[in-house]
Design a protein around this motif. Structure first.
Motif, PDB file in Angstrom:
ATOM      1  N   GLU A  45       1.070  -1.193   0.217  1.00  0.00           N
ATOM      2  CA  GLU A  45       0.103   0.106   0.162  1.00  0.00           C
ATOM      3  C   GLU A  45       0.802   1.545  -0.051  1.00  0.00           C
ATOM      4  O   GLU A  45       2.035   0.950   0.775  1.00  0.00           O
ATOM      5  N   PRO A  46       0.534   2.788  -0.584  1.00  0.00           N
ATOM      6  CA  PRO A  46       1.377   3.364  -0.410  1.00  0.00           C
ATOM      7  C   PRO A  46       2.041   3.569   0.736  1.00  0.00           C
ATOM      8  O   PRO A  46       0.839   4.134   2.022  1.00  0.00           O
ATOM      9  N   LEU A  47       3.054   4.364   1.285  1.00  0.00           N
ATOM     10  CA  LEU A  47       3.421   4.398   2.613  1.00  0.00           C
ATOM     11  C   LEU A  47       3.423   5.775   2.608  1.00  0.00           C
ATOM     12  O   LEU A  47       4.101   7.448   1.615  1.00  0.00           O
ATOM     13  N   ALA A  48       2.779   6.323   3.667  1.00  0.00           N
ATOM     14  CA  ALA A  48       3.218   7.848   4.743  1.00  0.00           C
ATOM     15  C   ALA A  48       3.900   8.233   5.487  1.00  0.00           C
ATOM     16  O   ALA A  48       4.595   8.899   5.414  1.00  0.00           O
ATOM     17  N   ASP A  49       5.320   6.565   6.328  1.00  0.00           N
ATOM     18  CA  ASP A  49       5.944   6.901   6.478  1.00  0.00           C
ATOM     19  C   ASP A  49       7.341   7.126   6.190  1.00  0.00           C
ATOM     20  O   ASP A  49       7.969   5.851   6.643  1.00  0.00           O
ATOM     21  N   THR A  50       7.106   7.670   5.288  1.00  0.00           N
ATOM     22  CA  THR A  50       8.878   7.476   5.249  1.00  0.00           C
ATOM     23  C   THR A  50       9.673   9.125   5.574  1.00  0.00           C
ATOM     24  O   THR A  50       9.059  10.039   5.910  1.00  0.00           O
ATOM     25  N   ILE A  51      10.997   9.170   5.231  1.00  0.00           N
ATOM     26  CA  ILE A  51      11.781   9.731   6.139  1.00  0.00           C
ATOM     27  C   ILE A  51      11.924  11.279   5.724  1.00  0.00           C
ATOM     28  O   ILE A  51      11.661  12.330   6.125  1.00  0.00           O
ATOM     29  N   GLY A  53       8.731  12.263   4.635  1.00  0.00           N
ATOM     30  CA  GLY A  53       7.273  11.778   4.828  1.00  0.00           C
ATOM     31  C   GLY A  53       6.144  12.918   3.352  1.00  0.00           C
ATOM     32  O   GLY A  53       5.473  13.487   3.613  1.00  0.00           O
ATOM     33  N   VAL A  54       7.108  12.892   2.261  1.00  0.00           N
ATOM     34  CA  VAL A  54       5.883  12.954   1.330  1.00  0.00           C
ATOM     35  C   VAL A  54       5.361  11.368   0.697  1.00  0.00           C
ATOM     36  O   VAL A  54       6.080   9.692   1.028  1.00  0.00           O
ATOM     37  N   VAL A  55       3.888  11.092   1.039  1.00  0.00           N
ATOM     38  CA  VAL A  55       3.152   9.767   0.768  1.00  0.00           C
ATOM     39  C   VAL A  55       4.026   8.937  -0.697  1.00  0.00           C
ATOM     40  O   VAL A  55       4.443   9.679  -1.596  1.00  0.00           O
ATOM     41  N   TYR A  56       4.467   7.623  -0.470  1.00  0.00           N
ATOM     42  CA  TYR A  56       5.053   6.602  -1.631  1.00  0.00           C
ATOM     43  C   TYR A  56       4.407   5.876  -2.095  1.00  0.00           C
ATOM     44  O   TYR A  56       3.660   5.275  -1.485  1.00  0.00           O
ATOM     45  N   ASP A  57       4.107   6.233  -3.528  1.00  0.00           N
ATOM     46  CA  ASP A  57       2.686   4.525  -4.633  1.00  0.00           C
ATOM     47  C   ASP A  57       4.048   3.866  -5.132  1.00  0.00           C
ATOM     48  O   ASP A  57       4.013   4.580  -6.011  1.00  0.00           O
ATOM     49  N   GLY A  58       4.312   2.904  -5.112  1.00  0.00           N
ATOM     50  CA  GLY A  58       5.456   2.399  -5.899  1.00  0.00           C
ATOM     51  C   GLY A  58       4.614   1.553  -7.493  1.00  0.00           C
ATOM     52  O   GLY A  58       5.376   2.115  -8.132  1.00  0.00           O
ATOM     53  N   HIS A  59       3.292   2.257  -7.171  1.00  0.00           N
ATOM     54  CA  HIS A  59       2.873   2.048  -8.969  1.00  0.00           C
ATOM     55  C   HIS A  59       3.309   3.463  -9.510  1.00  0.00           C
ATOM     56  O   HIS A  59       2.818   3.116 -10.541  1.00  0.00           O
ATOM     57  N   GLN A  60       3.146   4.490  -8.788  1.00  0.00           N
ATOM     58  CA  GLN A  60       3.161   6.016  -9.622  1.00  0.00           C
ATOM     59  C   GLN A  60       4.729   6.675  -9.012  1.00  0.00           C
ATOM     60  O   GLN A  60       4.621   7.537  -8.253  1.00  0.00           O
TER      61      GLN A  60
END
Length: 78
Positions: A45-51, A53-60
């Motif tokens: 699922e898209p990750l919101a807890d990144t270093i 602070g930006v949401v990461y979606d591997g699909h995009q």
């Protein structure tokens, strides 16, 4: 995004990951809950807890990169 997804499919081998996880669980070194479930396509699922602070979606992946002020954008090249 297609290039990224195709590259990820060549290097991400979920069957090897699942086999290793199963062995760790069977040997008592880990619990099933230690391994987050992955979607059928291998992406989480898209990750919101990144270093950053930006949401990461591997699909995009390109949409993620576009959120930063640095880097080449659109048709810009070196």
């Amino acid at each position: 995004d297609d290039w990224y997804v195709q590259t990820a499919k060549r290097v991400f081998l979920p069957e090897i990951y699942r086999q290793a996880a199963a062995e760790l669980i069977a040997e008592g070194h880990a619990q099933a809950s230690d391994f987050p479930p992955a979607d059928e396509d291998g992406f989480r699922e898209p990750l919101a807890d990144t270093i950053d602070g930006v949401v990461y979606d591997g699909h995009q992946p390109n949409a993620y990169l576009q959120q930063f002020s640095i880097g080449l954008k659109g048709d810009r090249t070196l």
